[in-house]
Design an enzyme around this catalytic site. Structure first.
Site, PDB file in Angstrom:
ATOM      1  N   CYS A   1       0.609  -0.848  -0.002  1.00  0.00           N
ATOM      2  CA  CYS A   1       0.253  -0.171  -0.168  1.00  0.00           C
ATOM      3  C   CYS A   1       0.926   1.296   0.314  1.00  0.00           C
ATOM      4  O   CYS A   1       0.406   1.763  -0.634  1.00  0.00           O
ATOM      5  CB  CYS A   1      -0.820  -0.060   1.126  1.00  0.00           C
ATOM      6  SG  CYS A   1      -0.283   0.080   2.614  1.00  0.00           S
ATOM      7  N   TYR A   2       1.829   1.603   1.075  1.00  0.00           N
ATOM      8  CA  TYR A   2       2.698   2.179   0.829  1.00  0.00           C
ATOM      9  C   TYR A   2       3.289   2.566  -0.580  1.00  0.00           C
ATOM     10  O   TYR A   2       3.480   3.526  -0.727  1.00  0.00           O
ATOM     11  CB  TYR A   2       3.829   2.465   2.017  1.00  0.00           C
ATOM     12  CG  TYR A   2       3.517   2.883   3.204  1.00  0.00           C
ATOM     13  CD1 TYR A   2       2.792   4.203   3.122  1.00  0.00           C
ATOM     14  CD2 TYR A   2       3.917   1.443   4.772  1.00  0.00           C
ATOM     15  CE1 TYR A   2       2.148   4.565   4.971  1.00  0.00           C
ATOM     16  CE2 TYR A   2       3.126   2.207   5.510  1.00  0.00           C
ATOM     17  CZ  TYR A   2       2.228   3.632   5.662  1.00  0.00           C
ATOM     18  OH  TYR A   2       2.122   4.106   7.209  1.00  0.00           O
TER      19      TYR A   2
END
Length: 337
Positions: A151-152
């Site tokens: 996600c990051y």
């Protein structure tokens, strides 16, 4: 054509979002959900699925899934668990989208170092496409196994990679400051995620040691053709979901803020899930969607980008469904708009 689907490790937040998306997908039918510890009906594990699914979690092996006719597997298992079963799933003819980190890195030594394990399926690493369709769609289209991005990394790579490819910014001086909602830490109880601990507080963690760092560096290195060096600092923020990433980049070319905005708008003009915006985006703009909003600013001697995503959807389940659609030749936006 309806694709029969199995979801491995179905008890977490990303699996819940995945099941919600697949429920409205006209070509998807979830016929198996697994858990090694919980054999309850999936609607008891995730009460919001009541009335939508009647299946139960089971502890199933690859052959069990094949015997039931599963054609596609979404694996939400812990790190290295997918790599332990992926070879057998692929041998049995199933296509796999892995939510974990097992196949995100090409270099097995880097993986073993950062995850402190011995990779179970090292020979396969260089051939698995990174599941960020906006940059790797062609490689995904012909694959049987796809590594869903972290996600990051999704929130950081989408704004930075085009600027690197075009030579606007230096690859060896990249600073990424990211803030994520608590759901990014998963559903397993821990002290730091308790409401009294994380509410009304924001905290940095894994400074200089977060496992998404080599993932970001590898993709940005491929984008620039030169070794990328990243300082990445994640923060836990007292909200349920969402990521906001601010980057600080060293310019290599004289370009105005307007030129950079127009460049990014043109780069992503045909992408349904990436919008380059003039205003400063907020996480509320993209919550519960598969969208990423990006903007760029020139600040003193730096170029700064700001991007926002929903960590559970564009950062996980939505990206997985996007990859599934590409793998099976469906319209890429199916179930996501």
């Amino acid at each position: 054509m309806t694709i029969k689907i199995g979801v491995l490790g179905a008890t977490g937040y990303t699996a819940l979002e995945l099941l919600k998306l697949l429920r409205r997908h006209p070509q998807a039918e979830v016929i198996a959900v697994t858990s090694r510890e919980n054999v309850s009906p999936i609607a008891e594990v995730h009460p919001s699925l009541t009335g939508q699914y009647s299946i139960c979690c089971e502890n199933l092996k690859p052959q069990d899934l094949a015997d039931r006719g599963v054609q596609a597997v979404f694996s939400c298992l812990p790190h290295t668990a997918t790599a332990a079963v992926a070879p057998e799933l692929l041998r049995l003819g199933m296509k796999v989208v892995d939510f974990g980190a097992d196949y995100r890195l090409n270099n097995v030594d880097v993986f073993n170092k950062w995850y402190n394990v011995i990779h179970p399926d090292p020979e396969r690493l260089p051939s698995v496409p990174y599941g960020l369709p906006e940059l790797f769609r062609d490689a995904i289209r012909g694959a049987s196994l796809v590594a869903n991005p972290g996600c990051y990394p999704t929130s950081a790579i989408l704004p930075i990679a085009p600027l690197l490819k075009h030579g606007y910014v230096a690859p060896d001086d990249i600073i990424i400051d990211s803030k994520s909602g608590v759901s990014g830490a998963g559903r397993k109880p821990s002290l730091k995620n308790l409401y009294p601990e994380c509410n009304e507080a924001i905290s940095a963690y894994a400074v200089g040691s977060h496992r998404h760092t080599p993932e970001i560096e590898e993709v940005l290195t491929n984008a620039s053709g030169k070794n990328a060096s990243v300082i990445f600092t994640p923060h836990l923020t007292p909200m349920d979901r969402g990521i906001l990433s601010t980057t600080y980049l060293k310019p290599l070319a004289n370009a105005t803020q307007e030129e950079l905005l127009n460049f990014l708008k043109d780069f992503y003009k045909d992408e349904p899930f990436v919008q380059v915006v003039d205003a400063l985006p907020t996480t509320k703009d993209v919550i519960h969607t598969n969208r990423c909003h990006i903007t760029v600013r020139t600040v003193g001697s730096r170029i700064s980008t700001i991007s926002v995503i929903d960590n559970l959807i564009k950062g996980a389940a939505g990206a997985a469904v996007q990859n599934f659609n590409i793998l099976f030749g469906f319209e890429e936006t199916t179930a996501l708009l």
